[in-house]
Scaffold this active site. Structure first.
Site, PDB file in Angstrom:
ATOM      1  N   ASN A 187       0.833  -1.187   0.000  1.00 34.02           N
ATOM      2  CA  ASN A 187       0.000   0.000   0.000  1.00 34.02           C
ATOM      3  C   ASN A 187       0.879   1.252   0.000  1.00 34.02           C
ATOM      4  O   ASN A 187       1.651   1.493   0.929  1.00 34.02           O
ATOM      5  CB  ASN A 187      -0.895   0.019   1.247  1.00 34.02           C
ATOM      6  CG  ASN A 187      -1.690   1.316   1.357  1.00 34.02           C
ATOM      7  OD1 ASN A 187      -2.662   1.510   0.642  1.00 34.02           O
ATOM      8  ND2 ASN A 187      -1.269   2.226   2.241  1.00 34.02           N
ATOM      9  N   GLU A 188       0.800   2.013  -1.084  1.00 30.52           N
ATOM     10  CA  GLU A 188       1.321   3.379  -1.218  1.00 30.52           C
ATOM     11  C   GLU A 188       2.836   3.503  -1.155  1.00 30.52           C
ATOM     12  O   GLU A 188       3.354   4.608  -0.985  1.00 30.52           O
ATOM     13  CB  GLU A 188       0.644   4.307  -0.203  1.00 30.52           C
ATOM     14  CG  GLU A 188      -0.851   4.441  -0.466  1.00 30.52           C
ATOM     15  CD  GLU A 188      -1.564   5.443   0.420  1.00 30.52           C
ATOM     16  OE1 GLU A 188      -1.012   5.831   1.474  1.00 30.52           O
ATOM     17  OE2 GLU A 188      -2.702   5.830   0.063  1.00 30.52           O
ATOM     18  N   GLY A 189       3.572   2.413  -1.315  1.00 33.63           N
ATOM     19  CA  GLY A 189       5.016   2.520  -1.329  1.00 33.63           C
ATOM     20  C   GLY A 189       5.547   3.272  -2.535  1.00 33.63           C
ATOM     21  O   GLY A 189       6.435   4.127  -2.429  1.00 33.63           O
TER      22      GLY A 189
END
Length: 846
Positions: free
Chosen positions: A450-452
């Site tokens: 998630n959102e790296g």
């Protein structure tokens, strides 16, 4: 489990074989070790009763600490996460030591840093919450008086020395304390989030058991579909069978109780990888919710040695084709899930763990939450990467209900270490979880994190951190994890991050991939900005609201019930949460008159905002093929983005979702001085209907009306009608008039929509004169709501009994009535229910 006599209760892994027949030919068995545990603080003297599976916090809540969810108790229990804890169990080893040559001790989940001792011998040093651990113990197990000890080290204190020795620290902006989560294979949300408390748990959080076998054991079973048509489904059955010595074994596959294939193999000592075909004739397909039946086959694999069943594997599988279609199109590159050849607009939301203490989440609780999603016409949930790989019950229920799963690996809003030991640990975690979940037909996609990706390029991390950190990111999410999928679940798609363009564009590119849009909320932009977003798949967007009074009463005292009280602020984890809710609220509404009204209006505000986004994303299909709002559920009672609160109560948003995710949708778009009426259909067949439009005053006076025949095509969004706004409000006062749209088609419930020319705060407010009455009592009461004038945000509540309604938080045109059903947790009489019922609308809130 341990009974009063201190003996093990043995559970056969299959039927049809006697248990105690000596060490040759005995049936395999397991014994759960769940009763009789004790725990203490590391180095302490006092042992207390413990519950396994469980956590140290829930054990301490029995006598040492107050409920961390009540008032502001969270702050007073932070010491628990910085402390070591020991668990122990005394148990007898019979009949295992007398019956089995191979005895294994299995932990399906240890949270997190744990050293395990059996009879004083160190047998395991665990360091990953997301792995199962199996240790052979037949040489250590005694017939009687075995002592099993699990010593947990603090997940925080374990990591701090390593962090202090580093030249830089990996970012973990959501950790509500020491930023240790990136270094630990533990649920990130345990360290705090902007909707959850910081409760850093330890404990035996999944089942623990002894497993005994002699000649053979099935380690893994997989089913891979290779071809499908109306006549037959071709599958490959893959097995991992371990044997102690060379032996001939017969394998039988039964589907819905009927033997479909048999195979005989000569097995060699150790692990044997086997594969053979399976054909299912005239297959029934598994379909996502709303498109057909999610049919499941019961499949049983039996292994026979000398004609006797030695081991069995039982699973349910679904026959379907599924692909993530990414093809060039007029907008860039598509991002659409296609099931059985049908492009599916993904309707749903993001799922977080249903409790901070996940061992408390029962199958019944999963069932309630997932049925709530199914009943709101959702067909996909994203298991978000800051939580856990969910319990088997979760995936089983999604299989049953036709809910597709976007499955993140458990990484969220952070970078990762790149050392060999960390990567090896993650690889074993990934292999274990992929093998565990790959047979579920609900599983649609594996996603790296998630959102790296967006964080590295857009949150300043690229400028602040060494380039080697990005190299470590690529090694894990673009090499290791896709390699695991290729080897162990090659038929499913892998996507590196959410959001992502697969590094071909900005992570939130409107041309390709999937997007998270947070200009609304974090950017404080108006809800109308949703209609300017044209991403290919919207996998996050959201807005906060408060839970309603029955939930707030659960975690507060009366004196706490003020939005800015210390207790209410302790249950608002976003630093600007209350400020943003108030700012958005005053754009569209007057100031609510009291605390309870503020809670109620916050839910209408949230629901209206997300409705605007969800309807827009559905209107622009196939340009956009997914709407997953943030978020479905809560892990504790809190002000958050959820549509169902911690206690399972539907917020206004979830009732709205049931309408804006319905298979047929009427959606009104304002463009300049025109109103565009869109018809959206997820049906597999055309829909013919009559669309009626009225302009009305609040007392029901009709300004003008029109009718038009409508043909909605399967799986499409289309423009049904264009209206001149000025023309339709000619002769009417805009502050007290509106438009009503209704689509009627044979054999279907009417679909309706209302459109208001001004924000609520600029419109005339009148008492709608609402009433509610019980038409029928019993297990599913039927109620009738009536209004004399226009009523907006009609909220029906049954004080004193939990339950939900078939519809709620709805608008009613003047002079109308609506029949709704109530689904209570307990049966009530007509008289009792009549006393409990309350009805209100927005007119009561100011």
């Amino acid at each position: 489990m341990r009974n009063a006599a201190g003996l093990l209760t043995v559970v056969l892994l299959f039927s049809g074989c006697g248990l105690f027949q000596g060490k040759s030919g005995s049936g395999n068995a397991i014994s759960f070790l769940h009763e009789g545990w004790e725990f203490r603080q590391a180095g302490g003297d006092l042992w207390r009763p413990a519950e396994v599976p469980g956590s140290v916090h829930t054990d301490l809540m029995n006598s040492v600490i107050e409920d961390p969810f009540f008032r502001d108790n969270e702050a007073s229990v932070q010491w628990v996460g910085k402390t070591g804890w020991e668990y122990r169990l005394e148990f007898d080893g019979r009949p295992y030591v007398d019956t089995y040559n191979h005895i294994e001790l299995v932990f399906e989940g240890l949270d997190t840093y744990a050293r395990v001792f059996l009879n004083g011998e160190s047998i395991l040093d665990a360091d990953n919450m997301f792995r199962a651990w199996s240790i052979r113990v037949d040489s250590l197990l005694h017939p009687e008086a075995n002592v099993l000890t699990v010593s947990f080290r603090s997940p925080i204190m374990e990591v701090l020395p390593r962090m202090e020795s580093m030249e830089y620290q990996l970012p973990a902006s959501n950790d509500q304390g020491e930023k240790t989560s990136p270094y630990t294979r533990k649920a990130p949300y345990h360290f705090g989030w902007d909707w959850g408390p910081r409760l850093v748990t330890s404990g035996i959080w999944r089942p623990v058991f002894l497993r005994g076998w002699n000649d053979l054991i099935l380690r893994d079973t997989r089913f891979t579909q290779t071809a499908l048509n109306e006549k037959q489904a071709d599958l490959m059955v893959g097995l991992e069978a371990e044997v102690a010595a060379s032996i001939e074994a017969e394998f039988r596959v039964l589907v819905n109780g009927k033997t479909l294939t048999k195979r005989v193999f000569m097995l060699q000592p150790g692990i044997n990888d086997l594969e053979f075909p399976l054909v299912i004739h005239t297959p029934r397909l598994w379909w996502p919710n709303g498109l057909g039946e999610p049919y499941l086959y019961d499949v049983r694999v039996e292994v026979l040695l000398s004609g006797r069943i030695a081991d069995v594997s039982q699973q349910r599988i679904g026959i379907r084709t599924l692909e993530l279609r990414r093809e060039p199109d007029e907008w860039g590159e598509s991002f659409a899930f296609v099931v059985n050849g049908v492009p599916v607009f993904a309707k749903g939301g993001n799922w977080i763990p249903a409790d901070n203490f996940v061992s408390r989440v029962t199958r019944e609780r999963y069932e309630h939450l997932l049925k709530s999603c199914r009943d709101a016409h959702m067909n996909m949930l994203r298991v978000w990467g800051g939580g856990i790989y969910e319990h088997d019950d979760f995936y089983d229920l999604c299989d049953e209900m036709g809910i597709l799963i976007w499955q993140d690996f458990m990484f969220a809003c952070s970078m990762v270490p790149g050392d060999e030991s960390f990567l090896s640990n993650v690889e074993q975690e990934a292999v274990y979880q992929v093998k565990r979940l790959r047979n579920h037909p609900c599983l649609a996609l594996w996603c790296g994190n998630n959102e790296g990706e967006t964080a590295w390029f857009n949150w300043g991390w690229k400028e602040e951190l060494p380039a080697s950190v990005w190299d470590d990111y690529l090694a894990l999410f673009h090499d290791l994890l896709p390699g695991v999928i290729r080897e162990h679940d090659f038929s499913r798609a892998y996507w590196p991050s959410s959001p992502s363009s697969n590094l071909l564009d900005d992570a939130n590119s409107p041309r390709m991939g999937n997007a998270h849009y947070w200009g609304v909320w974090h950017g404080a932009l108006p809800f109308s900005e949703y209609e300017k977003q044209f991403h290919r798949f919207q996998s996050e967007y959201g807005f906060q609201s408060f839970p309603l009074m029955p939930t707030v009463e659960k975690y507060t005292w009366p004196g706490d019930r003020d939005i800015e009280s210390p207790v209410m602020l302790a249950h608002q984890k976003h630093p600007r949460g209350n400020e943003l809710i108030r700012e958005y609220m005053l754009r569209d509404f007057p100031k609510p008159r009291d605390f309870e009204s503020f809670l109620y209006v916050s839910q209408i505000l949230q629901a209206e905002g997300i409705r605007m986004g969800a309807e827009h994303f559905r209107r622009i299909m196939p340009g956009c093929m997914g709407s997953l709002y943030w978020q479905i559920n809560d892990c504790w009672p809190v002000a958050s983005w959820s549509s169902i609160d911690y206690y399972g109560r539907w917020k206004a948003l979830h009732y709205y979702a049931r309408r804006f995710y319905a298979p047929l949708l009427l959606s009104i778009e304002k463009r300049s001085d025109s109103l565009i009426v869109h018809g959206v259909s997820d049906r597999l067949e055309p829909v013919k209907g009559l669309l009626t439009v009225y302009s009305l005053t609040f007392d029901g006076t009709v300004g003008r009306s029109a009718e038009i025949d409508v043909d909605l095509m399967p799986g499409q969004s289309q423009v049904c009608l264009r209206l001149d706004e000025e023309e339709w409000f000619t002769g009417l006062e805009r502050t007290e008039s509106f438009l009503r749209f209704e689509l009627n088609s044979p054999g279907r419930e009417a679909v309706s929509a209302m459109w208001y020319p001004l924000p609520y705060r600029e419109m005339k407010r009148i008492d709608p004169e609402l009433t509610v009455e019980v038409l029928k009592a019993g297990s599913t009461p039927r109620l009738r709501v009536r209004t004399r004038y226009l009523a907006r945000g009609v909220y029906v509540q049954a004080s004193g009994v939990n339950g939900r309604f078939s519809d709620n938080f709805f608008d009613m045109p003047p002079g109308s009535e609506k029949v709704i059903h109530f689904f209570p947790a307990r049966t009530t009489s007509r008289k009792e229910l009549s006393k409990m019922l309350r009805v209100r609308s927005l007119a009561d809130a100011f």
